[in-house]
Design an enzyme around this catalytic site. Structure first.
Site, PDB file in Angstrom:
ATOM      1  N   THR A  67       0.816  -1.211   0.000  1.00  0.00           N
ATOM      2  CA  THR A  67       0.000   0.000   0.000  1.00  0.00           C
ATOM      3  C   THR A  67       0.852   1.264   0.000  1.00  0.00           C
ATOM      4  OG1 THR A  67      -1.791  -1.137   1.087  1.00  0.00           O
ATOM      5  CG2 THR A  67      -1.773   1.226   1.351  1.00  0.00           C
TER       6      THR A  67
ATOM      7  N   TYR B 189      -7.806   0.264  -3.722  1.00  0.00           N
ATOM      8  CA  TYR B 189      -6.710   0.822  -4.537  1.00  0.00           C
ATOM      9  C   TYR B 189      -5.843  -0.307  -5.087  1.00  0.00           C
ATOM     10  CZ  TYR B 189      -4.645  -0.284  -0.084  1.00  0.00           C
ATOM     11  OH  TYR B 189      -4.276  -0.964   1.036  1.00  0.00           O
TER      12      TYR B 189
ATOM     13  N   THR C 272       1.568  -4.481   4.171  1.00  0.00           N
ATOM     14  CA  THR C 272       1.418  -4.807   5.596  1.00  0.00           C
ATOM     15  C   THR C 272       0.805  -6.192   5.828  1.00  0.00           C
ATOM     16  OG1 THR C 272      -0.756  -3.748   5.704  1.00  0.00           O
ATOM     17  CG2 THR C 272       1.161  -2.376   6.214  1.00  0.00           C
ATOM     18  N   ASP C 273       0.127  -6.738   4.813  1.00  0.00           N
ATOM     19  CA  ASP C 273      -0.607  -7.990   5.040  1.00  0.00           C
ATOM     20  C   ASP C 273       0.301  -9.142   5.476  1.00  0.00           C
ATOM     21  OD1 ASP C 273      -2.954  -6.735   4.485  1.00  0.00           O
ATOM     22  OD2 ASP C 273      -3.367  -7.788   2.609  1.00  0.00           O
TER      23      ASP C 273
ATOM     24  N   LYS D  36       0.115  -8.092  12.774  1.00  0.00           N
ATOM     25  CA  LYS D  36      -0.889  -7.161  12.252  1.00  0.00           C
ATOM     26  C   LYS D  36      -2.197  -7.466  12.984  1.00  0.00           C
ATOM     27  CE  LYS D  36      -2.923  -5.142   8.119  1.00  0.00           C
ATOM     28  NZ  LYS D  36      -3.047  -5.112   6.657  1.00  0.00           N
TER      29      LYS D  36
ATOM     30  N   GLU E 112       1.854 -36.664  26.538  1.00  0.00           N
ATOM     31  CA  GLU E 112       1.586 -37.727  25.560  1.00  0.00           C
ATOM     32  C   GLU E 112       1.790 -37.212  24.113  1.00  0.00           C
ATOM     33  OE1 GLU E 112      -2.413 -39.190  25.970  1.00  0.00           O
ATOM     34  OE2 GLU E 112      -2.238 -40.265  24.063  1.00  0.00           O
TER      35      GLU E 112
HETATM   36  C1  SIN Z   1      -1.075  -3.070   2.767  1.00  0.00           C
HETATM   37  O1  SIN Z   1       0.058  -2.871   2.359  1.00  0.00           O
HETATM   38  O2  SIN Z   1      -1.499  -2.434   3.779  1.00  0.00           O
HETATM   39  C2  SIN Z   1      -2.046  -4.040   2.154  1.00  0.00           C
HETATM   40  C3  SIN Z   1      -1.643  -4.571   0.849  1.00  0.00           C
HETATM   41  C4  SIN Z   1      -0.375  -5.380   0.918  1.00  0.00           C
HETATM   42  O3  SIN Z   1      -0.121  -6.044   1.922  1.00  0.00           O
HETATM   43  O4  SIN Z   1       0.373  -5.353  -0.078  1.00  0.00           O
END
Ligand code: SIN
Length: 329
Positions: A13, A27, A93-94, A166, A288
């Site tokens: 992003t 987006y 971020t994913d 996250k 176990e």
């Molecule tokens: C993000 O970056 O927040 C979402 C999309 C991605 O992980 O590329």
């Protein structure tokens, strides 16, 4: 002389674009290249000399073992050069926590390696990418950032790759360290560390990926009520999966039918590590199950347990040694 920082862009992003300043969803991630990202933050050139590399330009939900391996190899190569003082990686971020932990286990240097990204695309009126990148470079040149393992900087938080998760789908404050706490805080480029994490990392792991072309196939199975058919476990095993991470319920529990099927597959050399679908706390195995060969992922979430298990399998298939890796890293 100013410190020299390599910035490696992978997409996300932070490089996302949409033709409307209000909209923060829908987006295209990974649309802008590294030059545009750097031009948006000219301030970093006041305190660092920057060299940029484009590693990939993807939405990080499409992250692959191949890109993670290439990234780690490139960083290891760059950090052997005396003139490079630190590396910053821009990333979606994913799956940022997975790549960060992968690098935490495979980078062989004390020099800082920082990941950052954004929750809002570059075109949004509230875009957070430029400030996150500014903070990441400020953290990268800080003397105290050496030998801390790979770190993530998001929304003024400094998080260890081992601890970062996250924890929000959309909010700017999307990352936290539920089990350990953050390492510190960064305010307008000023760094405040207030925590340490004892887990070993970087030069103190046995994982050497520089000559690897691929990683062992490890998958994740999620636990839920009425989950007892074992169809997915058997299909994955027949498709070449060497190890499974189970996102168990509670402290790592599995439906008894599913567990019996896993035990049958383990007799055929499937490796099984148990994590939890719960975000916070430890997994506990019975004596176990331990004796049978199940591995306890302790407080590593399933997606990070998969990363460690892939790297562990490049070294051994012995479940006791792998268990020790989970205790140590
Ligand atoms: C993000 O970056 O927040 C979402 C999309 C991605 O992980 O590329």
């Amino acid at each position: 002389m100013k410190p020299k920082i390599a910035i490696l862009a992978t997409g996300g992003t932070i490089a996302g674009v949409i033709d409307d300043a209000i909209t923060t969803t829908g987006y295209k991630a990974g649309a802008l290249n590294i030059e545009v990202l750097l031009d948006a933050v000219p301030q970093i050139k006041e305190f660092a000399t920057i060299v940029g590399y484009q590693i990939s330009n993807i939405d990080s939900s499409n992250m692959s073992n191949e890109i993670q391996l290439n990234l780690a190899k490139k960083i290891n190569k760059l950090l052997t050069k005396d003139e490079i003082d630190a590396v910053v990686v821009t990333h979606g971020t994913d799956t940022m926590e997975e790549t960060a932990y992968f690098l935490n286990l495979t980078i062989k240097s004390d020099k800082p390696v920082i990941l950052t990204g954004a929750m809002r695309p570059s075109t949004a009126m509230s875009a957070d990418g430029s400030k996150n990148l500014y903070n990441a470079v400020a953290l990268a040149i800080n003397e105290k950032s050496k030998n801390k393992g790979v770190m993530i900087v998001m929304n003024d938080r400094i998080l260890s790759a081992r601890a970062a998760v996250k924890t929000h789908t959309l909010n700017l404050d999307a990352f936290s360290s539920p089990n350990f706490g953050d390492l510190g805080y960064i305010l307008d480029g000023k760094v405040y560390f207030y925590n340490t994490i004892e887990k070993l990392h970087t030069k103190n792991t046995p994982f050497d990926i520089d000559h690897l072309e691929d990683l062992p196939k490890v998958d994740i199975l999620y636990t839920y009520s009425n989950d007892g058919s074992g169809v997915a476990a058997k299909a994955l095993f027949e498709n070449g999966t060497q190890a499974l991470v189970i996102a168990g319920s509670g402290s790592g529990n599995i439906h008894e039918n599913q567990k019996n099927i896993l035990k049958e597959l383990m007799k055929k050399n499937l490796i099984v590590a148990i994590s939890s679908r719960i975000q916070v706390g430890e997994v506990i195995l019975s004596k176990e199950d331990e004796d049978f060969g199940f591995i306890c992922a302790q407080n590593l979430n399933p997606q990070k347990a998969r990363i460690l298990l892939m790297l562990a399998l490049t070294k051994t298939k012995n479940s006791k040694i792998i268990q020790n890796f989970f205790q140590t890293y």
